[in-house]
Write an enzyme that holds these catalytic residues in place. Structure first.
Site, PDB file in Angstrom:
ATOM      1  N   THR A 184      16.742  14.449  26.133  1.00 36.80           N
ATOM      2  CA  THR A 184      15.809  14.052  27.289  1.00 36.80           C
ATOM      3  C   THR A 184      15.168  12.922  26.972  1.00 36.80           C
ATOM      4  O   THR A 184      14.629  12.417  26.215  1.00 36.80           O
ATOM      5  CB  THR A 184      15.372  15.113  27.977  1.00 36.80           C
ATOM      6  OG1 THR A 184      14.419  14.683  28.873  1.00 36.80           O
ATOM      7  CG2 THR A 184      14.180  15.460  26.843  1.00 36.80           C
ATOM      8  N   GLU A 329      13.396  20.573  28.988  1.00 38.47           N
ATOM      9  CA  GLU A 329      12.808  21.578  27.771  1.00 38.47           C
ATOM     10  C   GLU A 329      12.732  22.943  28.570  1.00 38.47           C
ATOM     11  O   GLU A 329      12.301  23.887  27.509  1.00 38.47           O
ATOM     12  CB  GLU A 329      11.486  21.033  27.813  1.00 38.47           C
ATOM     13  CG  GLU A 329      11.296  19.655  27.165  1.00 38.47           C
ATOM     14  CD  GLU A 329      11.516  18.404  27.892  1.00 38.47           C
ATOM     15  OE1 GLU A 329      12.164  18.484  29.133  1.00 38.47           O
ATOM     16  OE2 GLU A 329      10.865  17.214  27.754  1.00 38.47           O
ATOM     17  N   LYS A 437      12.807   8.198  37.863  1.00 37.16           N
ATOM     18  CA  LYS A 437      14.098   8.995  37.870  1.00 37.16           C
ATOM     19  C   LYS A 437      15.026   8.616  39.087  1.00 37.16           C
ATOM     20  O   LYS A 437      14.494   8.726  40.283  1.00 37.16           O
ATOM     21  CB  LYS A 437      13.642  10.659  38.180  1.00 37.16           C
ATOM     22  CG  LYS A 437      15.035  11.496  37.769  1.00 37.16           C
ATOM     23  CD  LYS A 437      14.580  12.796  37.681  1.00 37.16           C
ATOM     24  CE  LYS A 437      15.556  13.588  36.593  1.00 37.16           C
ATOM     25  NZ  LYS A 437      15.283  15.120  36.733  1.00 37.16           N
ATOM     26  N   TRP A 442      16.922   9.500  34.179  1.00 38.47           N
ATOM     27  CA  TRP A 442      15.674   8.689  33.862  1.00 38.47           C
ATOM     28  C   TRP A 442      15.712   7.252  33.213  1.00 38.47           C
ATOM     29  O   TRP A 442      16.670   6.813  32.706  1.00 38.47           O
ATOM     30  CB  TRP A 442      14.895   9.371  32.586  1.00 38.47           C
ATOM     31  CG  TRP A 442      14.470  10.724  32.773  1.00 38.47           C
ATOM     32  CD1 TRP A 442      15.161  11.743  32.185  1.00 38.47           C
ATOM     33  CD2 TRP A 442      13.461  11.001  33.473  1.00 38.47           C
ATOM     34  NE1 TRP A 442      14.279  12.805  32.908  1.00 38.47           N
ATOM     35  CE2 TRP A 442      13.519  12.583  33.529  1.00 38.47           C
ATOM     36  CE3 TRP A 442      12.455  10.450  34.477  1.00 38.47           C
ATOM     37  CZ2 TRP A 442      12.481  13.211  34.301  1.00 38.47           C
ATOM     38  CZ3 TRP A 442      11.648  11.200  35.170  1.00 38.47           C
ATOM     39  CH2 TRP A 442      11.504  12.505  35.233  1.00 38.47           C
TER      40      TRP A 442
HETATM   41  P1  AMP Z   1      14.941  16.476  33.337  1.00 39.03           P
HETATM   42  O1  AMP Z   1      14.532  17.079  31.964  1.00 39.03           O
HETATM   43  O2  AMP Z   1      15.916  15.089  33.348  1.00 39.03           O
HETATM   44  O3  AMP Z   1      15.829  17.580  34.043  1.00 39.03           O
HETATM   45  O4  AMP Z   1      13.786  16.023  34.300  1.00 39.03           O
HETATM   46  C1  AMP Z   1      12.678  16.994  34.666  1.00 39.03           C
HETATM   47  C2  AMP Z   1      11.614  16.654  35.490  1.00 39.03           C
HETATM   48  O5  AMP Z   1      12.509  16.021  36.784  1.00 39.03           O
HETATM   49  C3  AMP Z   1      10.795  17.284  35.913  1.00 39.03           C
HETATM   50  O6  AMP Z   1       9.454  17.500  34.882  1.00 39.03           O
HETATM   51  C4  AMP Z   1      10.450  16.428  37.186  1.00 39.03           C
HETATM   52  O7  AMP Z   1       9.544  15.352  36.991  1.00 39.03           O
HETATM   53  C5  AMP Z   1      11.552  16.086  37.901  1.00 39.03           C
HETATM   54  N1  AMP Z   1      12.054  17.262  38.604  1.00 39.03           N
HETATM   55  C6  AMP Z   1      12.668  18.211  38.511  1.00 39.03           C
HETATM   56  N2  AMP Z   1      13.132  18.972  39.576  1.00 39.03           N
HETATM   57  C7  AMP Z   1      12.246  18.503  40.459  1.00 39.03           C
HETATM   58  C8  AMP Z   1      12.167  18.952  41.891  1.00 39.03           C
HETATM   59  N3  AMP Z   1      12.644  20.152  42.495  1.00 39.03           N
HETATM   60  N4  AMP Z   1      11.155  18.212  42.542  1.00 39.03           N
HETATM   61  C9  AMP Z   1      10.664  17.108  42.001  1.00 39.03           C
HETATM   62  N5  AMP Z   1      10.861  16.724  40.990  1.00 39.03           N
HETATM   63  C10 AMP Z   1      11.714  17.258  40.072  1.00 39.03           C
END
Ligand code: AMP
Length: 539
Positions: A184, A329, A437, A442
């Site tokens: 990630t 994670e 994002k 990212w």
């Molecule tokens: P990833 O590890 O790439 O899946 O990213 C995880 C991060 O995406 C989280 O810590 C949030 O900052 C963001 N995220 C995931 N789901 C949501 C959601 N439903 N609403 C807002 N942010 C989200």
């Protein structure tokens, strides 16, 4: 006193064996990279997974070895999920959108021995082959008729497994053995590896099939648009195999027309993906005057769901949106938004206020919010704090990294800022991690800032995420010019174009006299985000 129950390990090989035994004829349908629709079923997926496991053993893959994929959502990728993990090796799913230096970094860090790639990504595999990496074998995920012309060293998937036996004794692994690895970039610095175990993945599979979560069941025809390289497509392939849901894979066909065709022809009931995907699909459906009559649920996560999207699915397609939150994670499911009986009488406007929250925690994980001094804050729906999570499918540390600032006292700091209300609905209000994002992927603020700082006319640079109608967020570069120097937005963006992956290039540059700095001289991103809160990118 111990209970007197059978102590059988929770293994991914059990999922595919169960599917082959109890729902063998349930279909797995793929729009292939080669073009045509491919139809398979769980019996065949299980059989081919065993042939693949035999082939991998012949290539010298042993328990614990890492096997990489750079691939779309397809039946072959599903076979790799079970063959690699089932034989005790570790499936490293690579995001094809990684910038080249990060791609090389993750392959080296993971020490990948074999790399499977879709022919769409041949150039990436060739790049790895030409770089100094530990990969010994490259396999194009196709047949000999479609083998990439300019990559002689690569074998093809179909020729690799063609003559293998479909008898393979899955090893009885320790359920805590590593099963898959996903890096990630959702934090600053180099990508970090999250190493899932068989146990965590099987427990998470149960979690996503619960009625108050994503409720994936044998009655469903499930189409995960979320990529299999992004947190194992939210664990959906494992769950679908376990419960016997028909699986439909879009392959490289991610455009609206291809998706609509698959949804209609396969009778899809459950869709899953990030908000950017749905914007395109909803627009395509409107343009073609289509209504998704078979679709019952649309699970949306990865970024916050705009209320207009919930409304569009409800009113234009009669589908219920399940807003979910999670992270690489956390396998990823942490919360899902399903209403409680007491909400039944609410007006649509009041219901919406709840539905835009990220949802309630799922049994297995525990959530809390804390202040800057780690003091636990109340769940009053008003107080916001650092969101922490723990549970058996939450990473306890990163791969080959001992300590990190995110793991403290048995809790994981998510980098999200949230409120939690008395009913347990969590609502993200901000982010403490310095990343952006865009369309579910990212962008590293630091990566962009470092590139901008290389320009001789830039004294200081800071990058923040600004709301964007299509990509949820896009980077805005804020620059303090070097003394007595003139530089334009066009000049800077052209310069960044030479140094950055295309989608990391900021949409705009704003020039300021000074950046807000904290006591230690660090740029105060929160102040900058406040300052540019109403910023709108020019068309
Ligand atoms: P990833 O590890 O790439 O899946 O990213 C995880 C991060 O995406 C989280 O810590 C949030 O900052 C963001 N995220 C995931 N789901 C949501 C959601 N439903 N609403 C807002 N942010 C989200």
């Amino acid at each position: 006193m111990f209970g007197q129950m059978m102590d059988l390990p929770l293994l991914l090989s059990n999922q595919i064996e169960f599917a082959a035994k109890f729902h063998p004829s349930v279909e797995v349908v793929t729009r292939t990279v080669e073009g045509p629709i491919h139809r398979s079923n769980y019996e065949e997926i299980a059989r081919r997974s065993k042939k693949l496991a035999n082939a991998l053993a012949k290539l010298g893959v042993k328990e614990g070895d890492r096997v990489a994929t750079i691939a779309w959502n397809t039946h072959r990728h599903l076979e790799l999920y079970f063959a690699v993990s089932g034989m005790g090796a570790v499936l490293h799913t690579i995001n094809p959108r990684l910038p080249p230096d990060q791609l090389k970094y993750v392959v080296n860090h993971a020490e990948d021995q074999v790399m499977f790639f879709d022919t769409t990504f041949t150039k990436l595999a060739q790049f790895c082959a030409a770089s100094d990496t530990p990969v010994k074998h490259y396999v194009a995920m196709t047949d000999d008729d479609h083998r990439p012309a300019d990559f002689d060293a690569a074998k093809t998937y179909e020729s690799l497994i063609a003559d293998e036996s479909d008898a393979f004794e899955w090893p009885q692994l320790d359920e805590r053995a590593a099963s898959s690895l996903c890096y990630t970039s959702g934090t600053t610095g180099e990508p970090k590896g999250v190493l899932y175990s068989h146990r965590s993945t099987v427990l998470h599979s149960y979690a996503v099939t619960m009625a108050d979560t994503l409720a994936i069941s044998a009655k469903d025809v499930t189409l995960p648009i979320v990529p299999m390289f992004h947190v194992n497509a939210w664990g959906v392939p494992y769950a679908a195999v376990m419960v016997g849901s028909k699986l439909v894979f879009p392959g490289p066909g991610m455009d609206g027309a291809s998706l609509i065709e698959l949804i209609e022809s396969e009778g899809v009931t459950s869709l899953l993906g990030v908000p950017t995907v749905w914007l395109g699909l909803l627009a395509a459906a409107r343009a073609a005057n289509k209504r998704f009559d078979t679709v019952k649920t649309v699970t949306i996560g990865g970024s916050a769901v705009p209320p207009s999207m919930i409304e569009a699915f409800e009113k234009e397609h009669g589908a219920r949106v399940i807003h979910a939150w999670g992270m690489t994670e956390t396998s990823p499911l942490g919360t899902a938004n399903v209403l409680l009986p007491k909400h039944a009488s609410l007006s649509e406007a009041d219901r919406r206020k709840i539905e835009i929250k990220q949802g309630r925690p799922i049994f297995g994980v525990d959530l809390r919010i804390v202040d800057d001094d780690a003091k636990v804050l109340p769940h009053d729906g008003e107080t916001s704090g650092h969101l922490q999570i723990r549970g058996p499918w939450v990473a306890s540390s990163y791969f080959k990294r001992e300590a990190d600032a995110n793991h403290v006292d048995g809790w994981f700091y998510t980098g999200d800022i949230a409120t939690i209300d008395p009913d347990g609905y969590m609502h993200i209000t901000d982010r403490s991690k310095d990343v952006i994002k865009s369309g579910g992927e990212w962008v590293s603020s630091i990566g962009v800032e470092n590139a901008a700082m290389r320009h001789p006319k830039v004294a200081q640079a800071a990058v923040i995420g600004v709301k964007h109608p299509k990509w949820q967020e896009r980077p805005l570069l804020i620059v303090v010019k070097a003394p007595d120097q003139e530089v334009t937005q066009e000049e800077l963006l052209a310069f960044l174009g030479e140094h950055l992956t295309k989608w990391w290039i900021p949409n705009a540059v704003e020039f300021v006299d000074a950046l807000p700095l904290g006591a230690t001289g660090k740029v105060l991103k929160r102040k900058l985000r406040e300052q540019f809160a109403d910023y709108v990118f020019a068309e």
